[in-house]
Motif scaffolding. Structure first.
Motif, mmCIF file in Angstrom:
data_model
loop_
_atom_site.group_PDB
_atom_site.id
_atom_site.type_symbol
_atom_site.label_atom_id
_atom_site.label_comp_id
_atom_site.label_asym_id
_atom_site.label_seq_id
_atom_site.Cartn_x
_atom_site.Cartn_y
_atom_site.Cartn_z
ATOM 1 N N ARG A 46 0.817 -1.169 0.046
ATOM 2 C CA ARG A 46 0.055 0.094 0.049
ATOM 3 C C ARG A 46 0.921 1.206 0.055
ATOM 4 O O ARG A 46 0.758 2.118 -0.754
ATOM 5 C CB ARG A 46 -0.904 0.011 1.215
ATOM 6 N N VAL A 47 1.888 1.303 0.860
ATOM 7 C CA VAL A 47 2.769 2.400 0.874
ATOM 8 C C VAL A 47 3.476 2.743 -0.386
ATOM 9 O O VAL A 47 3.752 3.764 -0.980
ATOM 10 C CB VAL A 47 3.829 2.060 1.945
ATOM 11 N N ALA A 48 4.203 1.624 -1.105
ATOM 12 C CA ALA A 48 4.801 1.626 -2.401
ATOM 13 C C ALA A 48 3.529 2.402 -3.494
ATOM 14 O O ALA A 48 4.077 3.044 -4.201
ATOM 15 C CB ALA A 48 5.295 0.146 -2.787
ATOM 16 N N LYS A 49 2.244 1.852 -3.326
ATOM 17 C CA LYS A 49 1.496 2.267 -4.666
ATOM 18 C C LYS A 49 1.331 3.826 -4.349
ATOM 19 O O LYS A 49 1.271 4.609 -5.211
ATOM 20 C CB LYS A 49 0.060 1.632 -4.304
ATOM 21 N N GLU A 50 0.965 4.190 -3.046
ATOM 22 C CA GLU A 50 1.028 5.530 -2.536
ATOM 23 C C GLU A 50 2.013 6.446 -3.071
ATOM 24 O O GLU A 50 1.875 7.526 -3.448
ATOM 25 C CB GLU A 50 0.566 5.602 -0.947
ATOM 26 N N ARG A 51 3.191 5.832 -2.693
ATOM 27 C CA ARG A 51 4.638 6.716 -2.896
ATOM 28 C C ARG A 51 4.527 6.792 -4.419
ATOM 29 O O ARG A 51 4.774 8.066 -4.956
ATOM 30 C CB ARG A 51 5.752 6.020 -2.518
ATOM 31 N N ALA A 52 4.215 5.813 -5.370
ATOM 32 C CA ALA A 52 4.176 5.986 -6.876
ATOM 33 C C ALA A 52 3.188 7.005 -7.108
ATOM 34 O O ALA A 52 3.550 7.839 -8.189
ATOM 35 C CB ALA A 52 4.197 4.404 -7.367
ATOM 36 N N ARG A 53 2.134 6.806 -6.611
ATOM 37 C CA ARG A 53 1.176 7.688 -7.034
ATOM 38 C C ARG A 53 1.524 9.348 -6.577
ATOM 39 O O ARG A 53 1.186 10.187 -7.267
ATOM 40 C CB ARG A 53 -0.439 7.521 -6.306
ATOM 41 N N ASN A 54 2.009 9.664 -5.534
ATOM 42 C CA ASN A 54 2.479 10.959 -5.082
ATOM 43 C C ASN A 54 3.342 11.316 -6.176
ATOM 44 O O ASN A 54 3.658 12.463 -6.569
ATOM 45 C CB ASN A 54 2.944 10.798 -3.596
ATOM 46 N N GLU A 55 4.644 10.400 -6.414
ATOM 47 C CA GLU A 55 5.684 11.038 -7.352
ATOM 48 C C GLU A 55 5.142 11.191 -8.841
ATOM 49 O O GLU A 55 5.585 12.407 -9.392
ATOM 50 C CB GLU A 55 6.687 9.930 -7.355
ATOM 51 N N ALA A 56 4.189 10.526 -9.160
ATOM 52 C CA ALA A 56 3.263 10.700 -10.438
ATOM 53 C C ALA A 56 2.706 12.153 -10.545
ATOM 54 O O ALA A 56 2.763 12.914 -11.118
ATOM 55 C CB ALA A 56 2.607 9.637 -10.821
ATOM 56 N N GLU A 57 1.969 12.464 -9.345
ATOM 57 C CA GLU A 57 1.588 13.740 -9.262
ATOM 58 C C GLU A 57 2.235 14.899 -9.124
ATOM 59 O O GLU A 57 2.177 15.942 -9.795
ATOM 60 C CB GLU A 57 0.417 13.676 -8.015
#
Length: 70
Positions: A46-57
């Motif tokens: 979950r943290v990895a997905k959130e981190r990837a989403r934040n970096e993309a944003e």
């Protein structure tokens, strides 16, 4: 190997050890360990997905605020 994969491997190992255990208290301890490792894997994913989403944003925001080339 990602952190989540490592945690899943530890959960699998604990589950296999629990299945092979003859002692109830050892089996219970290993099953608790399996559950804890599985929970850590889920959190890590979950943290990895959130981190990837934040970096993309952030990348999109930086691209949107960059001056347009003429």
């Amino acid at each position: 190997m990602t952190e989540a994969e490592t945690f899943r491997a530890r959960a699998d190992a604990a589950g296999a050890e629990a299945a092979a255990s003859d002692l109830a208290n050892v089996r219970d301890r290993l099953l608790r360990s399996q559950a804890a490792w599985a929970a850590m894997a889920t959190r890590s994913e979950r943290v990895a997905k959130e981190r990837a989403r934040n970096e993309a944003e952030k990348a999109q925001a930086a691209q949107d605020s960059a001056p347009a080339e003429s």
